[in-house]
Design a protein around this motif. Sequence first.
Motif, short mmCIF file in Angstrom:
data_model
loop_
_atom_site.label_atom_id
_atom_site.label_comp_id
_atom_site.label_asym_id
_atom_site.label_seq_id
_atom_site.Cartn_x
_atom_site.Cartn_y
_atom_site.Cartn_z
N HIS A 1 -2.37 -2.81 -10.18
CA HIS A 1 -1.78 -3.97 -10.44
C HIS A 1 -2.37 -5.10 -9.61
O HIS A 1 -1.93 -5.85 -9.21
CB HIS A 1 -0.30 -3.86 -9.88
CG HIS A 1 0.01 -3.84 -8.30
ND1 HIS A 1 0.63 -4.60 -7.67
CD2 HIS A 1 -0.70 -2.67 -7.20
CE1 HIS A 1 0.47 -4.13 -6.12
NE2 HIS A 1 -0.21 -3.10 -6.23
N HIS A 2 -3.82 -4.86 -9.45
CA HIS A 2 -4.71 -5.72 -9.06
C HIS A 2 -5.64 -6.19 -9.75
O HIS A 2 -5.72 -5.90 -11.27
CB HIS A 2 -5.69 -5.17 -7.74
CG HIS A 2 -4.71 -4.66 -6.69
ND1 HIS A 2 -4.29 -3.37 -6.77
CD2 HIS A 2 -4.25 -5.23 -5.88
CE1 HIS A 2 -3.77 -3.13 -5.29
NE2 HIS A 2 -3.66 -4.18 -4.83
N GLY B 1 4.94 -5.50 -8.33
CA GLY B 1 4.40 -5.71 -6.89
C GLY B 1 4.08 -4.47 -6.29
O GLY B 1 3.44 -4.52 -5.03
N SER B 2 4.08 -3.24 -6.99
CA SER B 2 3.41 -2.05 -6.51
C SER B 2 3.17 -1.02 -7.49
O SER B 2 3.76 -1.08 -8.79
CB SER B 2 5.04 -1.30 -5.95
OG SER B 2 4.67 -0.05 -5.50
N ASP C 1 6.13 -2.35 -0.65
CA ASP C 1 5.14 -3.13 -1.26
C ASP C 1 5.73 -4.58 -1.69
O ASP C 1 5.01 -5.68 -1.89
CB ASP C 1 4.64 -2.51 -2.45
CG ASP C 1 3.56 -1.49 -2.33
OD1 ASP C 1 3.03 -1.29 -1.03
OD2 ASP C 1 3.21 -0.63 -2.99
N THR C 2 7.05 -4.56 -1.98
CA THR C 2 7.56 -5.55 -2.51
C THR C 2 8.39 -6.54 -1.57
O THR C 2 9.05 -7.38 -1.80
CB THR C 2 8.42 -5.61 -3.64
OG1 THR C 2 9.80 -4.71 -3.22
CG2 THR C 2 7.82 -4.95 -4.89
N LEU C 3 8.30 -6.11 -0.25
CA LEU C 3 8.90 -6.85 0.80
C LEU C 3 10.31 -6.82 0.75
O LEU C 3 11.04 -7.91 0.93
CB LEU C 3 8.20 -8.22 1.03
CG LEU C 3 6.65 -8.14 1.66
CD1 LEU C 3 6.09 -9.69 1.52
CD2 LEU C 3 6.22 -7.45 2.87
N PHE D 1 9.72 -13.98 -0.40
CA PHE D 1 8.05 -13.74 -0.50
C PHE D 1 7.52 -13.35 -1.96
O PHE D 1 6.32 -13.56 -1.93
CB PHE D 1 7.99 -12.24 0.16
CG PHE D 1 8.33 -12.12 1.53
CD1 PHE D 1 7.67 -12.99 2.54
CD2 PHE D 1 9.56 -11.73 1.96
CE1 PHE D 1 7.99 -12.93 3.97
CE2 PHE D 1 10.06 -11.53 3.25
CZ PHE D 1 9.11 -12.36 4.10
N LYS E 1 7.22 -11.16 -4.41
CA LYS E 1 6.31 -10.07 -4.67
C LYS E 1 6.98 -9.26 -5.56
O LYS E 1 6.42 -8.48 -6.38
CB LYS E 1 6.03 -9.45 -3.29
CG LYS E 1 5.26 -10.02 -2.34
CD LYS E 1 4.08 -9.52 -1.85
CE LYS E 1 3.55 -8.19 -1.92
NZ LYS E 1 2.14 -8.15 -2.14
N GLY E 2 8.39 -8.99 -5.50
CA GLY E 2 9.07 -8.41 -6.48
C GLY E 2 9.20 -8.92 -7.88
O GLY E 2 9.41 -10.04 -8.03
N THR E 3 9.12 -8.06 -8.77
CA THR E 3 9.49 -8.54 -10.06
C THR E 3 10.48 -7.66 -10.79
O THR E 3 11.39 -6.61 -10.13
CB THR E 3 7.98 -8.03 -10.96
OG1 THR E 3 7.95 -6.77 -11.28
CG2 THR E 3 6.93 -8.74 -10.51
N ASP F 1 9.91 -4.06 -10.87
CA ASP F 1 10.07 -3.31 -9.82
C ASP F 1 11.44 -3.12 -9.51
O ASP F 1 11.98 -1.98 -9.39
CB ASP F 1 9.55 -4.11 -8.63
CG ASP F 1 8.13 -4.44 -8.85
OD1 ASP F 1 7.29 -3.63 -8.63
OD2 ASP F 1 7.87 -5.60 -8.64
#
Length: 134
Positions: free
Chosen positions: A44-45, A72-73, A111-113, A119, A121-123, A126
Amino acid sequence: DIVNTLLQNENTKLTLVDHNKLRADNIFSSEKMIRSKVIGILDHHQDEGDHIISVEKEKRQIAFENGLPLVGSTCTLITERIEKMMQSKYNNNIIIDESIGLLLLGTIIIDTLNMDPKFGKGTTRDSDAIQFLL
C-alpha cells in the motif's frame, strides 16, 4: 544458513508484502538470486517501479493511487484476499485460525491508528476488513 539454503532451492518463490521494492543489499549474499524468486507484490505504498517485468500484473497488487494509499494497512489487503478465497466456490472450507485473525486485526488497528478519523489513516476498506475479522 537457512535463508541462503531456501534461496538456492529452485522451487522457492517470494511475495513482497508491505514493500514493492526489494532491499536486500546487505542481508542476502546475492540480491540477484533473491530478485529472481519474487513472483508477487502486496503493498500500500507508492509504486517504486521495481519487478514490473518479473511479477505478472495480476500478482502485483499495489493499493496506491494519485499520491495516496487506498488502505491504511497491508493486512487489509491480506484480509481481502482471504475473504475472497473463502467466498470462492472452490474454497468454501477455508477458515481463519483465531491467532492469524487476531494478528491481522491488531495490525490493521495499529497501522490505521485505531481508525481515529483525526489521523486520516483508516479507509472504508480497512473498516470492512476489521468487521470481517471480528
